[in-house]
Design an enzyme around this catalytic site. Structure first.
Site, PDB file in Angstrom:
ATOM      1  N   ASP A 135      27.785  55.324 110.529  1.00  0.00           N
ATOM      2  CA  ASP A 135      28.605  56.392 111.095  1.00  0.00           C
ATOM      3  C   ASP A 135      29.038  55.974 112.503  1.00  0.00           C
ATOM      4  O   ASP A 135      28.396  55.124 113.133  1.00  0.00           O
ATOM      5  CB  ASP A 135      27.801  57.689 111.156  1.00  0.00           C
ATOM      6  N   THR A 146      31.499  60.480  98.249  1.00  0.00           N
ATOM      7  CA  THR A 146      31.525  61.299  99.464  1.00  0.00           C
ATOM      8  C   THR A 146      31.274  60.447 100.716  1.00  0.00           C
ATOM      9  O   THR A 146      30.314  60.685 101.457  1.00  0.00           O
ATOM     10  CB  THR A 146      30.495  62.434  99.394  1.00  0.00           C
ATOM     11  N   ASN A 151      31.737  59.128 104.558  1.00  0.00           N
ATOM     12  CA  ASN A 151      32.291  59.658 105.797  1.00  0.00           C
ATOM     13  C   ASN A 151      33.460  58.768 106.225  1.00  0.00           C
ATOM     14  O   ASN A 151      33.807  57.795 105.543  1.00  0.00           O
ATOM     15  CB  ASN A 151      31.216  59.782 106.886  1.00  0.00           C
ATOM     16  N   SER A 201      33.654  65.807 107.665  1.00  0.00           N
ATOM     17  CA  SER A 201      33.354  65.622 109.093  1.00  0.00           C
ATOM     18  C   SER A 201      34.300  64.641 109.771  1.00  0.00           C
ATOM     19  O   SER A 201      33.892  63.736 110.498  1.00  0.00           O
ATOM     20  CB  SER A 201      31.901  65.169 109.280  1.00  0.00           C
ATOM     21  N   PRO A 259      28.139  72.059 118.209  1.00  0.00           N
ATOM     22  CA  PRO A 259      27.661  71.022 119.124  1.00  0.00           C
ATOM     23  C   PRO A 259      26.206  70.664 118.866  1.00  0.00           C
ATOM     24  O   PRO A 259      25.429  71.460 118.339  1.00  0.00           O
ATOM     25  CB  PRO A 259      27.836  71.673 120.505  1.00  0.00           C
ATOM     26  N   GLY A 309      25.209  65.399 105.986  1.00  0.00           N
ATOM     27  CA  GLY A 309      25.955  64.774 104.904  1.00  0.00           C
ATOM     28  C   GLY A 309      25.200  64.790 103.592  1.00  0.00           C
ATOM     29  O   GLY A 309      25.794  64.950 102.512  1.00  0.00           O
ATOM     30  N   ASP A 310      23.875  64.627 103.655  1.00  0.00           N
ATOM     31  CA  ASP A 310      23.051  64.665 102.444  1.00  0.00           C
ATOM     32  C   ASP A 310      23.091  66.050 101.801  1.00  0.00           C
ATOM     33  O   ASP A 310      23.189  66.180 100.574  1.00  0.00           O
ATOM     34  CB  ASP A 310      21.607  64.292 102.785  1.00  0.00           C
TER      35      ASP A 310
END
Length: 372
Positions: free
Chosen positions: A120, A145, A147, A185, A240, A247-248
């Site tokens: 990421d 899926t 990112n 995201s 924030p 993500g999982d």
């Protein structure tokens, strides 16, 4: 709530003793939806690596192979759906890939969600030699899926504007034959803000404080003209702070809510994936808000803001911050079950995605890509 006996999901991903990432973020939500979940741990750690201090082991290729072999001998490999996530090295991932491939060959009706967990924010946190193995798995997946960074890594295309994003989706759909792509995201960069119409990104979006979720469903096989996919987007306000396992959780909810399309789908209705992603996006964001609210109510020393410099000087500060933002899955079970998830965040069709300069996309073959 889902009805009983809706199927079994084999979850192949990381495990932690404390907190909720990997399989720990996926199993409970899927069980709440009514699924039996068979859990295969690719690592067994004390906690996620964001704490910087952690202990445990990675499952070796031999250990994973022995587990799959024993389950097969006992007649226990009976999933209706498969979810794969974090696997650190190529040898272990190769075993997972062989096992998944064999299951799909034995039962082509299995729904397989591949979450290619590699990194990421421009940084890999797995061995680079897993990348070609993930590429080999893409054609076998029902849904992927990645990112933003993982989509770039798999396709070797840097996403800097709408044309490069079109190329990424074209490669995934046509070169790798992936029917359903979900990228979540996505930071709302200026070019993305400018490219998305108000009715696409929703009134609640803000350029500096929003994340976009994009869903792309491949055009029906045999299509010889027109765009390669239909694209939907959803936008959520940025929550924030540093959270792990988001993500999982999202990927698990997408798989749990997904229904394969009917043989004669309605042309007026959105693809089934769109509904699944809308529910997953809604629940995941609600869970983040719920967790953030809990963290905000903790004593001041427990709810510190992200500051890498201060964390380096005081490792205990980082640990307190990580601990305060572990997902509150059990306490938020009504969100996950759908009883208290709030208003559904509907994904919206991006009508003009495959156009550029008011001219339509003219070819769907990746070697003849044209957006002019």
């Amino acid at each position: 709530m889902a009805s009983e006996d809706i199927g079994r999901i084999m979850s192949i991903q990381s495990h932690v003793a404390y907190g909720y990432v990997g399989g720990k973020a996926a199993t409970f939500p899927l069980q709440l939806l009514g699924y039996d979940v068979d859990v295969v741990n690719t690592v067994n750690f004390s906690n996620h690596s964001g704490y910087r201090r952690f202990g445990g082991t990675k499952a070796s290729a031999e250990e994973l192979d022995a587990m799959f072999s024993a389950m097969k001998q006992n007649g226990l490999l009976r999933p209706t759906r498969i979810l794969t996530g974090f696997v650190f090295g190529a040898e272990a991932l190769s075993v997972v890939a062989r096992s998944v491939t064999k299951l799909l060959q034995d039962d082509p009706q299995i729904v397989y969600l591949l979450d290619p967990v590699m990194g990421d924010a421009g940084r890999l946190y797995v061995s680079p030699d897993v990348i070609p193995i993930y590429r080999s798995l893409l054609p076998k997946a029902t849904i992927i899926t990645p990112n933003w960074f993982e989509a770039e890594t798999i396709t070797e295309i840097k996403i800097v504007d709408r044309a490069s994003l079109q190329k990424v989706l074209t490669v995934l759909h046509e070169t790798y034959s992936v029917p359903n792509v979900v990228i979540s995201s996505i930071p709302m960069a200026k070019w993305l803000w400018d490219a998305t119409l108000t009715d696409v990104r929703s009134a609640s979006c803000d350029q500096e404080q929003s994340l976009l979720c994009l869903t792309s469903v491949r055009a029906a096989p045999g299509t010889v003209s027109g765009p390669p996919s239909v694209v939907y987007t959803g936008c959520v306000p940025l929550v924030p702070g540093y959270f792990s396992g988001v993500g999982d959780l999202f990927s698990a909810l997408v798989l749990g809510h997904y229904s394969p399309p009917s043989p004669s789908p309605s042309t007026d209705s959105p693809p089934p994936l769109v509904r699944a992603v809308s529910l997953a996006l809604t629940k995941t964001h609600a869970m983040l808000c719920f967790t953030e609210k809990h963290a905000f109510m903790l004593p001041p020393e427990e709810r510190t803001v992200t500051d890498d410099e201060l964390d380096e000087a005081n490792p205990e500060r980082r640990i307190r911050r990580m601990r305060a933002r572990e997902l509150r899955l059990v306490q938020g079970r009504k969100i996950l079950s759908g009883e208290a998830m709030g208003e559904l965040r509907e994904m919206r069709k991006w009508e003009g995605f495959w156009t550029s300069d008011n001219k339509a996309y003219t070819s769907i073959h990746p070697t003849l890509y044209c957006s002019a």
